[in-house]
Design a protein around this motif. Structure first.
Motif, PDB file in Angstrom:
ATOM      1  N   ILE A  38      -0.673  10.864  -3.702  1.00 57.35           N
ATOM      2  CA  ILE A  38      -1.774  11.410  -3.147  1.00 57.35           C
ATOM      3  C   ILE A  38      -0.733  12.625  -1.277  1.00 57.35           C
ATOM      4  O   ILE A  38      -0.569  13.608  -1.352  1.00 57.35           O
ATOM      5  CB  ILE A  38      -2.654  10.705  -2.638  1.00 57.35           C
ATOM      6  N   ALA A  39       0.050  11.441  -0.677  1.00 51.43           N
ATOM      7  CA  ALA A  39       1.437  11.665  -0.057  1.00 51.43           C
ATOM      8  C   ALA A  39       1.696  13.049  -0.486  1.00 51.43           C
ATOM      9  O   ALA A  39       1.833  14.226   0.335  1.00 51.43           O
ATOM     10  CB  ALA A  39       1.488  10.463  -0.059  1.00 51.43           C
ATOM     11  N   SER A  40       2.183  12.701  -1.453  1.00 49.88           N
ATOM     12  CA  SER A  40       2.830  14.031  -1.913  1.00 49.88           C
ATOM     13  C   SER A  40       2.329  15.235  -1.741  1.00 49.88           C
ATOM     14  O   SER A  40       3.007  16.680  -1.991  1.00 49.88           O
ATOM     15  CB  SER A  40       3.822  13.803  -3.343  1.00 49.88           C
ATOM     16  N   SER A  41       1.071  15.034  -2.738  1.00 49.04           N
ATOM     17  CA  SER A  41       0.906  16.645  -3.059  1.00 49.04           C
ATOM     18  C   SER A  41       0.138  17.298  -1.951  1.00 49.04           C
ATOM     19  O   SER A  41      -0.643  17.867  -1.145  1.00 49.04           O
ATOM     20  CB  SER A  41      -0.476  16.455  -3.872  1.00 49.04           C
ATOM     21  N   GLY A  43       1.323  17.144   0.968  1.00 49.45           N
ATOM     22  CA  GLY A  43       3.082  17.457   1.805  1.00 49.45           C
ATOM     23  C   GLY A  43       3.136  16.170   3.158  1.00 49.45           C
ATOM     24  O   GLY A  43       3.220  16.694   4.204  1.00 49.45           O
ATOM     25  N   ARG A  44       2.240  15.035   2.489  1.00 46.97           N
ATOM     26  CA  ARG A  44       1.909  13.918   4.322  1.00 46.97           C
ATOM     27  C   ARG A  44       2.737  12.658   4.208  1.00 46.97           C
ATOM     28  O   ARG A  44       2.930  12.779   2.950  1.00 46.97           O
ATOM     29  CB  ARG A  44       0.558  13.983   4.239  1.00 46.97           C
ATOM     30  N   SER A  45       3.050  11.647   4.262  1.00 41.17           N
ATOM     31  CA  SER A  45       3.215  10.530   4.302  1.00 41.17           C
ATOM     32  C   SER A  45       2.138   9.439   3.824  1.00 41.17           C
ATOM     33  O   SER A  45       1.053   9.575   3.650  1.00 41.17           O
ATOM     34  CB  SER A  45       3.860   9.827   5.431  1.00 41.17           C
ATOM     35  N   PRO A  46       2.928   8.372   2.476  1.00 42.12           N
ATOM     36  CA  PRO A  46       1.732   7.410   2.597  1.00 42.12           C
ATOM     37  C   PRO A  46       0.946   7.003   3.512  1.00 42.12           C
ATOM     38  O   PRO A  46      -0.099   6.601   2.871  1.00 42.12           O
ATOM     39  CB  PRO A  46       2.635   6.455   1.634  1.00 42.12           C
ATOM     40  N   ALA A  47       1.807   6.506   4.706  1.00 43.76           N
ATOM     41  CA  ALA A  47       1.084   6.070   5.626  1.00 43.76           C
ATOM     42  C   ALA A  47      -0.533   6.920   6.512  1.00 43.76           C
ATOM     43  O   ALA A  47      -1.252   6.465   6.721  1.00 43.76           O
ATOM     44  CB  ALA A  47       1.783   5.906   7.017  1.00 43.76           C
ATOM     45  N   ALA A  48       0.028   8.337   6.077  1.00 41.39           N
ATOM     46  CA  ALA A  48      -1.074   8.970   7.069  1.00 41.39           C
ATOM     47  C   ALA A  48      -1.816   9.278   5.523  1.00 41.39           C
ATOM     48  O   ALA A  48      -3.255   9.247   6.344  1.00 41.39           O
ATOM     49  CB  ALA A  48      -0.468  10.669   7.454  1.00 41.39           C
ATOM     50  N   VAL A  65       0.687  -0.934  -0.199  1.00 44.85           N
ATOM     51  CA  VAL A  65      -0.100   0.230   0.315  1.00 44.85           C
ATOM     52  C   VAL A  65       1.129   0.982  -0.115  1.00 44.85           C
ATOM     53  O   VAL A  65       0.324   2.998  -0.278  1.00 44.85           O
ATOM     54  CB  VAL A  65      -0.995   0.149   1.658  1.00 44.85           C
ATOM     55  N   LEU A  66       1.506   1.423   0.811  1.00 44.25           N
ATOM     56  CA  LEU A  66       2.400   2.203   1.187  1.00 44.25           C
ATOM     57  C   LEU A  66       3.518   2.320  -0.351  1.00 44.25           C
ATOM     58  O   LEU A  66       3.834   3.672  -0.080  1.00 44.25           O
ATOM     59  CB  LEU A  66       3.900   2.577   2.416  1.00 44.25           C
ATOM     60  N   ARG A  67       3.906   1.798  -1.418  1.00 46.38           N
ATOM     61  CA  ARG A  67       4.677   2.080  -2.480  1.00 46.38           C
ATOM     62  C   ARG A  67       3.613   2.076  -3.089  1.00 46.38           C
ATOM     63  O   ARG A  67       4.370   2.167  -4.640  1.00 46.38           O
ATOM     64  CB  ARG A  67       4.951   0.138  -2.579  1.00 46.38           C
ATOM     65  N   ASN A  68       2.345   2.268  -3.435  1.00 41.71           N
ATOM     66  CA  ASN A  68       1.339   2.502  -4.687  1.00 41.71           C
ATOM     67  C   ASN A  68       1.741   3.768  -5.174  1.00 41.71           C
ATOM     68  O   ASN A  68       1.699   5.162  -4.361  1.00 41.71           O
ATOM     69  CB  ASN A  68       0.239   1.935  -4.080  1.00 41.71           C
ATOM     70  N   PRO A  69       1.902   3.859  -6.075  1.00 45.84           N
ATOM     71  CA  PRO A  69       1.883   5.290  -7.188  1.00 45.84           C
ATOM     72  C   PRO A  69       1.196   6.272  -6.812  1.00 45.84           C
ATOM     73  O   PRO A  69       1.196   7.442  -6.847  1.00 45.84           O
ATOM     74  CB  PRO A  69       2.256   4.089  -8.643  1.00 45.84           C
TER      75      PRO A  69
END
Length: 235
Positions: A176-179, A181-186, A167-171
């Motif tokens: 969405i995390a990058s946009s 400003g949070r982590s994939p986990a968040a 899940v955390l490696r899914n593009p």
């Protein structure tokens, strides 16, 4: 755990079988002077699911945790439980005696929940702890709607997908995390609790990951972001 408490993640979930009781002992040391800050959850193993077995298991958990009460006590699995009515009666006795504040179940399907509801007092069940994440949405088919109908929140374990889920490696998650400003986990955690009827209990072994998880508390995903996640992880 201390970092998590300081960041507002005050629910700690454990069980008598985790580490053969050593997990409860560790938690007891962490919360020794912070018990009032914590919503403490533990679970009884099904082989102890008799009147005396539950009473003894609860007493042992309280001793290891260094506290006089649990905020929530769960039956860990429905399998091999011979008398569910006895479990409910014993949980209610523990609640009346102050050893627990509430009780619930874990890993119950709809059939088990229906059976529980037919038992006197079964409707006092506070929650059902089940696996739920972007990578594992099976409970959306029946369990989640049933619990919502009965105004019962679920507790989502492995809300980040569990080991190897990707899940955390899914593009899509990463974009969405990058946009945001949070982590994939968040992002994954914000998705899990989006309805307001789900309590997520992620595991973490580092302070940095705890901080990433805590960021989900202030993250709201938009409708377009939820649509993208639905497409990436179909229900």
């Amino acid at each position: 755990m201390s970092t998590g408490l300081s960041l507002g993640m005050t629910l700690i979930d454990t069980a008598e079988v985790y580490g053969g009781g050593k997990a409860e002992q560790l938690i007891g040391r962490v919360i020794k002077n912070r018990r009032d800050e914590v919503f403490l959850v533990s679970k009884v193993w099904p082989s102890h699911a008799t009147r005396t077995g539950i009473q003894d298991a609860c007493s042992a958990s309280l001793t290891r945790l260094g506290t006089d009460h649990l905020d929530l006590y769960l039956l860990h699995w429905p399998d091999r439980v011979k008398d569910l009515a006895e479990v409910v009666e014993t949980f209610e006795q523990l609640r009346a005696g102050g050893q627990i504040r509430r009780w619930g179940v874990s890993n119950f399907g709809v059939a088990e929940m229906e059976r529980l509801w037919r038992i006197p007092g079964g409707e006092l069940c506070a929650t059902n702890q089940v696996p739920y994440s972007l990578a594992d949405r099976k409970v959306e088919r029946a369990v989640l709607p049933w619990c919502a109908q009965h105004r019962m929140p679920i507790m989502a374990y492995s809300p980040l997908g569990g080991e190897g889920a990707g899940v955390l490696r899914n593009p899509v998650v990463q974009r969405i995390a990058s946009s945001q400003g949070r982590s994939p986990a968040a992002v994954a955690l914000a998705w899990a609790v989006r309805s307001g009827r789900v309590i997520a209990i992620p595991e973490s072994g580092s302070v940095s990951h705890v901080r990433e998880n805590a960021a989900a508390l202030t993250l709201t995903l938009g409708s377009d972001e939820l649509r993208q996640l639905d497409e990436a992880f179909p229900a």
